[in-house]
Design a protein around this motif. Structure first.
Motif, mmCIF file in Angstrom:
data_model
loop_
_atom_site.group_PDB
_atom_site.id
_atom_site.type_symbol
_atom_site.label_atom_id
_atom_site.label_comp_id
_atom_site.label_asym_id
_atom_site.label_seq_id
_atom_site.Cartn_x
_atom_site.Cartn_y
_atom_site.Cartn_z
ATOM 1 N N LEU A 136 0.845 -1.185 0.000
ATOM 2 C CA LEU A 136 0.000 0.000 0.000
ATOM 3 C C LEU A 136 0.878 1.230 0.000
ATOM 4 C CD1 LEU A 136 -2.794 1.294 0.286
ATOM 5 C CD2 LEU A 136 -2.522 1.155 2.749
ATOM 6 N N THR A 181 -8.784 3.375 -2.330
ATOM 7 C CA THR A 181 -7.667 2.586 -2.858
ATOM 8 C C THR A 181 -8.041 2.035 -4.222
ATOM 9 O OG1 THR A 181 -8.451 0.518 -1.821
ATOM 10 C CG2 THR A 181 -6.876 1.859 -0.561
ATOM 11 N N GLN A 187 -2.766 3.239 -2.390
ATOM 12 C CA GLN A 187 -3.562 4.309 -1.787
ATOM 13 C C GLN A 187 -3.864 5.371 -2.841
ATOM 14 O OE1 GLN A 187 -4.042 4.712 2.008
ATOM 15 N NE2 GLN A 187 -5.751 5.782 1.043
ATOM 16 N N VAL A 229 -8.370 -1.228 2.537
ATOM 17 C CA VAL A 229 -7.117 -1.972 2.358
ATOM 18 C C VAL A 229 -7.286 -3.466 2.591
ATOM 19 C CG1 VAL A 229 -5.777 0.049 3.021
ATOM 20 C CG2 VAL A 229 -6.291 -1.700 4.739
#
Length: 399
Positions: A19, A89, A106, A171
């Motif tokens: 991420l 995301t 992200q 996430v």
């Protein structure tokens, strides 16, 4: 709040997810092309209207173009209050609501991980470095921390998207946090690509016949889907095909349920598309069913043609498909349909013509749908009919 951020960061690290934030970078090409888009409208007429609070929506976007960076557009164009997107995301989709390993990124907005969008406005994300290829599914996850009011949506996505229980699950790598599904696009307007081979965007604009009414969920059986598949099967560069159809929509009249008229939504749904190069227009049957005349439709088409040309793009006219035996068909409506189609075919005002009507007409009765292509209501083609419509498009128009 600080503890929540730390816990979230530790969770990401423990899951081994890649991420990364993606603020705007000067070394990313500014030439963007919409590789997926939809046409959004108001949801306040729905019963009940869709409202979200402390939930994450994960939407699966079938990419129609390729690139090495993506940019997401979120819309509150039809909302009645500001909407906060608490996190977002993107990732390549594995299956269901699950994400492909190592692809989670992200999304930021002017460097921030959250953004509040006023009613009537849209927002572009910063560029996100992620390689996407035409034909891949991109998962776009948005967290809505506070009550949204009736969501800006595209009611009939004919595709499965996913809704979480409480909390920010943008996430989360698998589908375990998304117990519910929704067959609509919620707040997601477009995904653009850059630094790739896709040269431009082709917008297919229309009503339920373009939107794919009655097609199989997750079947990708709309005529723009079949057209995109035809392009993908040929070597060489080609535009990304995006669908700006809305079921029930009209060229001339606004409705609470089916969106603003095409004349009123042209700027937002067609002319504002990134990298716009071509438009295929197939709309007018709902106007005829509501007693519009050929002269009224032709005047509207002329305005639409002028606006597309002013944008520097080409526009191809699609002939209105038969609907004898369907709801609200009358001899007068049929006469106006034939007059409109004759003008489309012979006026020379469009840059080209796609004879959709001939592609799906009954050879023994051209005023009716071919029974092999009739979904059953004598108005909407079935999957075979949509495939025949896509086959009627001359790909050389887009060289």
């Amino acid at each position: 709040m600080k503890g929540t951020v730390v816990i979230r960061a530790l969770l990401v690290a423990s899951l081994g997810l890649a991420l990364t934030a993606a603020p705007a970078r000067a070394d990313i090409d500014d030439h963007w092309t919409d590789a997926w888009a939809t046409a959004l409208h108001r949801s306040s007429a729905a019963t009940p209207p869709p409202v979200y609070q402390d939930q994450t929506i994960r939407m699966v976007v079938p990419m129609r173009g390729s690139g090495n960076a993506v940019r997401v557009q979120l819309s509150n164009a039809h909302g009645d209050q500001p909407v906060t997107f608490g996190a977002a995301t993107v990732a390549l989709r594995d299956s269901g609501a699950a994400l492909a390993d190592g692809t989670l990124k992200q999304v930021t907005f002017s460097g921030a991980t959250s953004v509040t969008v006023p009613a009537g406005q849209v927002v572009h994300s910063d560029p996100v470095r992620l390689h996407v290829t035409e034909g891949q599914d991109l998962a776009v996850s948005i967290y809505l921390p506070s009550a949204t009011g009736p969501a800006t949506w595209h009611r009939s996505a004919v595709q499965t998207n996913y809704v979480s229980g409480p909390g920010d699950h943008t996430v989360d790598p698998d589908g375990g946090s998304f117990p519910a599904t929704v067959r609509s696009w919620i707040f997601l307007d477009a995904v653009a690509v850059t630094r790739g081979p896709t040269p431009g965007t082709l917008v297919a604009v229309g009503d339920s016949i373009t939107d794919g009414s009655g097609t199989a969920v997750d079947g990708f059986e709309r005529w723009p889907d079949y057209l995109a598949a035809r392009f993908a099967a040929k070597p060489g560069r080609h535009p990304a095909v995006v669908n700006a159809g809305i079921g029930g929509n009209s060229v001339l009249a606004d409705t609470a349920q089916d969106g603003q008229s095409l004349l009123n939504r042209m700027e937002r749904d067609v002319l504002a598309r990134e990298g716009l190069t071509h438009v295929i227009l197939l709309e007018g049957v709902n106007d005829l069913r509501n007693r519009a005349t050929a002269d009224e439709l032709i005047a509207a088409y002329r305005e639409i043609i002028a606006r597309v040309h002013a944008r520097g793009a080409k526009i191809y006219g699609g002939t209105i498909t038969p609907f004898t035996g369907g709801s609200a068909h009358t001899p007068a409506a049929e006469a106006h349909r034939q007059a409109v189609n004759a003008w489309i075919a012979t006026s020379g005002e469009f840059d080209g013509v796609v004879d959709f009507a001939d592609a799906v007409a009954d050879p023994a009765d051209p005023q009716s749908l071919n029974p092999a292509y009739d979904r059953g209501d004598h108005l909407h083609p079935n999957a075979a009919g949509f495939a025949a419509m896509a086959a009627a498009v001359d790909l050389s128009l887009f060289r």
